[in-house]
Design a protein around this motif. Structure first.
Motif, short mmCIF file in Angstrom:
data_model
loop_
_atom_site.label_atom_id
_atom_site.label_comp_id
_atom_site.label_asym_id
_atom_site.label_seq_id
_atom_site.Cartn_x
_atom_site.Cartn_y
_atom_site.Cartn_z
N LEU A 174 1.77 10.65 -3.39
CA LEU A 174 1.89 10.63 -1.72
C LEU A 174 2.72 10.79 -0.95
CD1 LEU A 174 -1.12 8.99 0.17
CD2 LEU A 174 -1.10 11.62 -0.28
N PRO A 175 4.24 11.58 -0.06
CA PRO A 175 5.62 11.78 0.17
C PRO A 175 6.11 10.63 0.76
CG PRO A 175 3.18 13.15 1.61
CD PRO A 175 2.49 12.72 1.02
N ASP A 176 7.21 10.12 -0.18
CA ASP A 176 7.98 9.46 -0.42
C ASP A 176 8.64 9.81 0.49
OD1 ASP A 176 9.42 7.30 -0.30
OD2 ASP A 176 10.06 7.28 -2.43
N ASN A 177 9.03 9.47 2.23
CA ASN A 177 10.35 9.36 3.05
C ASN A 177 10.32 8.50 3.71
OD1 ASN A 177 7.87 9.66 5.08
ND2 ASN A 177 7.59 11.76 4.78
N GLY A 178 11.03 8.62 4.90
CA GLY A 178 11.42 7.27 6.25
C GLY A 178 10.11 7.18 7.26
N SER A 179 8.58 7.66 6.60
CA SER A 179 7.51 7.20 7.22
C SER A 179 6.80 5.33 6.88
CB SER A 179 7.14 8.34 7.09
OG SER A 179 6.87 9.10 8.27
N GLN A 184 1.37 14.50 5.28
CA GLN A 184 2.34 14.88 5.48
C GLN A 184 2.68 15.91 4.33
OE1 GLN A 184 5.73 12.11 5.76
NE2 GLN A 184 4.65 11.15 7.51
N GLN A 185 1.77 15.64 3.33
CA GLN A 185 1.98 16.73 1.93
C GLN A 185 1.69 18.30 2.50
OE1 GLN A 185 -2.58 15.19 0.64
NE2 GLN A 185 -0.59 14.96 -1.82
N PHE A 186 0.73 19.00 3.57
CA PHE A 186 1.05 20.26 4.08
C PHE A 186 -0.25 20.67 4.93
CE2 PHE A 186 -2.85 20.29 0.41
CZ PHE A 186 -3.93 20.10 1.81
N TYR A 187 -0.02 21.47 6.24
CA TYR A 187 -0.29 21.19 7.14
C TYR A 187 -1.17 22.33 7.83
CZ TYR A 187 -1.95 20.05 12.77
OH TYR A 187 -2.88 20.64 13.34
N ALA A 192 0.80 -1.24 -0.08
CA ALA A 192 0.12 -0.11 0.02
C ALA A 192 0.79 1.48 -0.13
CB ALA A 192 -0.74 0.05 1.01
N ARG A 193 2.64 1.17 0.54
CA ARG A 193 3.10 2.61 0.35
C ARG A 193 3.63 2.53 -0.48
NH1 ARG A 193 7.69 4.27 1.23
NH2 ARG A 193 8.26 5.92 1.76
N ALA A 194 3.38 1.33 -1.25
CA ALA A 194 4.07 1.77 -2.43
C ALA A 194 3.17 2.41 -3.58
CB ALA A 194 4.69 0.66 -3.44
N PHE A 195 1.79 1.86 -3.51
CA PHE A 195 1.09 2.53 -4.33
C PHE A 195 0.60 3.84 -4.59
CE2 PHE A 195 -3.05 3.42 -4.77
CZ PHE A 195 -4.09 3.11 -5.97
#
Length: 359
Positions: free
Chosen positions: A86-91, A194-197, A76-79
């Protein structure tokens, strides 16, 4: 404590991390010093339990059910990164078994005869309509203090939260209790944060993340899930929307009652009547759908707060998605532009101006 006081560099980095955590976590920040320390300690405990998911799966030591869900998370994260942008970081590359049913317990409160939620204001995230505790007992103690001041209160467990990309958020054991659809939805929801807040506008932030999760789930289901499972997912989402619509309509009825010139005793009687009617409406809907278990019917103003926070603006965001022709780049850009507006009123006006798509 400072480096010169004798702490090792590693311990010093830990103290810096603890202090930073206390400043960024929206569900666990307070201007109270003791609360800061408890928040930092609780968050550090979570981060300290992180283990690499790939290594865990390769080792083959996990319980089969946990391993299966972490495989799902990885997919799901890869999707989310590849298909939803969506953000690709260490989460969500690590897993933390925290050994309890929820990671935090949020306290919600509202006046007895008003719907505007009690707000806690924090240095970085602004004012939000909840305060979280890593210990359930402390959350109930916090709620009890507000009840003594005359507020309606509600304490709800939370399986996940986002540190808004400032830390490498792990997949939590509390997230794995959901079915596969719920787990994927939670992942998409938290990545959307994590995109914006928008500081001080929890309703905007949570409704946006909920909309992104719904959009992502629909695309995920079409790509990954058998047709019968897709149909089941859509039935569950329709049911959730119907329950939430009942609760939000109840808020509108209560707003009329609370804003009237009637004596407080009459307002209290009408309040009790409205909540009783909501409970009956929930039961009727459950019977119509042949359900054995349903969402708990709100019994006071505070229990309506999370529903409004997470869902009130979702229809507006879904209209925006449709107005963009279901193009995610357009949807993200327009949502971010609205988020950048200077105040809540202008953001609400911009969402209200989105045209309702033709049938």
């Amino acid at each position: 404590m400072s480096p010169e006081s004798g702490a090792t560099p590693r311990r010093w980095r830990r103290w810096v991390a603890l202090a930073a955590v206390a400043l960024v976590l929206s569900a666990t920040v307070s201007l109270n010093g003791c609360y800061y320390l408890r928040a930092a300690s609780g968050q550090w405990s979570v981060l300290n339990k992180r283990e690499d998911i790939d290594q865990l799966l390769e080792a083959g030591t996990l319980e089969p059910a946990v391993a299966e869900q972490l495989e799902l998370v990885r997919d799901a994260r890869a999707f989310a990164v590849g298909e939803l942008a969506l953000p690709d970081n260490g989460s969500y590359l690590t897993y933390a078994d925290i050994g309890r049913p929820y990671v935090v317990w949020n306290v919600f409160a509202a006046p007895e005869l008003a719907l505007e939620p009690y707000r806690w204001c924090f240095p970085i995230v602004g004012c939000v309509a909840y305060r979280g505790h890593f210990a359930e007992e402390r959350a109930h103690r916090d709620a009890a203090r507000l009840e003594k001041k005359g507020y309606d209160t509600y304490v709800g467990g939370v399986p996940a939260y986002s540190t808004l990309g400032r830390f490498r958020d792990p997949v939590l054991s509390t997230m794995l209790g959901a079915d596969s659809v719920g787990l994927v939805a939670t992942l998409f929801h938290e990545l959307a944060h994590q995109q914006f807040y928008v500081k001080g506008d929890a309703e905007f932030n949570e409704s946006y993340a909920t909309a992104v999760a719904d959009i992502g789930l629909a695309r995920w289901a079409d790509a990954r899930v058998p047709a019968e499972a897709v149909a089941a997912y859509r039935r569950r989402r329709a049911l959730r929307d119907d329950f939430n619509a009942l609760a939000l309509a109840t808020r509108e009825r209560l707003a009329t009652v609370y804003q009237s010139e009637q004596p407080e005793a009459e307002k209290r009687a009408l309040k009790a009547q409205v909540f009783a009617e909501l409970s009956d409406a929930y039961a009727t809907l459950a019977t119509e759908r042949n359900l054995t278990g349903t969402p708990r019917s709100p019994a006071n103003n505070a229990m309506l707060v999370p529903i409004a926070t997470y869902y009130a603006l979702v229809p507006a965001f879904m209209r925006l998605y449709e107005d963009c022709g279901r193009d995610l780049t357009c949807f993200y850009e327009r949502s971010a532009a609205i988020a950048a507006l200077p105040d809540r009123e202008s953001r609400r006006a911009a969402l209200a101006d989105v045209a309702v798509p033709a049938p």
